[in-house]
Design a protein around this motif. Sequence first.
Motif, PDB file in Angstrom:
ATOM      1  N   TRP A 128       0.930  -1.249  -0.247  1.00  0.00           N
ATOM      2  CA  TRP A 128      -0.070   0.027   0.209  1.00  0.00           C
ATOM      3  C   TRP A 128       1.002   1.222   0.053  1.00  0.00           C
ATOM      4  N   SER A 129       1.913   1.276   0.989  1.00  0.00           N
ATOM      5  CA  SER A 129       2.791   2.585   0.761  1.00  0.00           C
ATOM      6  C   SER A 129       3.819   2.418  -0.407  1.00  0.00           C
ATOM      7  N   HIS A 130       4.204   1.321  -0.662  1.00  0.00           N
ATOM      8  CA  HIS A 130       5.042   0.951  -1.819  1.00  0.00           C
ATOM      9  C   HIS A 130       4.684   0.098  -2.966  1.00  0.00           C
TER      10      HIS A 130
END
Length: 305
Positions: A67-69
């Motif tokens: 989700w973040s990367h």
Amino acid sequence: MPAASPHLSETRRSRLIAIGLICCAVLFFALLDTSAKWLSGHMHPVQTVFARYAVSMVLVLMLLNPWSHPGVLRTKRPWLQGVRSLLLLGATALNFIALKYLQLAETVSIMFAGPLLVALVAGPLLGEWPGPRRLAAIGVGFLGVLVITRPGVGGMHPAALLCVFGTICYSFYALATRQVAAYDPPETTMVYSGVAGTLAVLPIIPFFWTMPQTPFVWLVMLAMGAFGGFGHWLLILAHRLAPATVLAPFIYSQIVWMIVLGWFVFGQFPDGWTFAGATIVIASGLYLLYRERVRKVPETAARLD
């Protein structure tokens, strides 16, 4: 004297920051080994290995996740990532078992022979054949390991052999890391290291698990995983700012922390043989780094290497 160019000043600044990061990283690794040795008196080393990987995996996935990367789990060489992760797991497990019987300074002194073994096997595996000078340095370095372990004279616990096997695993892990770096970003490699190690130990952990008796034991288990995760993260940041040939000499500062922590936590101080052997191994490793720099200079004399 003319003022330094802005580009040169920025390069120097980046290298100084990278050196600071690498020194902090080896401090975290020293704290990791200290925690593992202390926990060996309260639980089986397999449980210690699981705690190191599980906590580190959770911390890494909090920072690096799909989700973040997006795409962080996508790898071009899954089999190479798997083999690399298992080699690191083997090195960690063997080192943790050895730590139960050996001093901190003894284990790290043997592990410092890793770059020597990497230079030796890089020829048949990667085509990077060492010349006569580097071969001589490798041979002297291995003599340093013999000075530390003193096989056949009863100078050290047989667990030192486990540390030697752990160093072999770590050396091949380093070679696999160099290969996988050409295909996957370091964030992907870091995620796979934690996940693969945790999943590999998970099926056998029920046979070795014992419930920690005090909150402090739980705290040390959590701290150990954090030390490993943050240490590897600082290592990645450092190598983004400076080349490995600049940073490698500062990795040897770990032995200072290991001596201090071994004395402060366990009341242990290495003997003269360990100091002598460690000096030989470190000097050989530094000479290899020097020859690596010389090889990059387009001079005829470099052909002797």
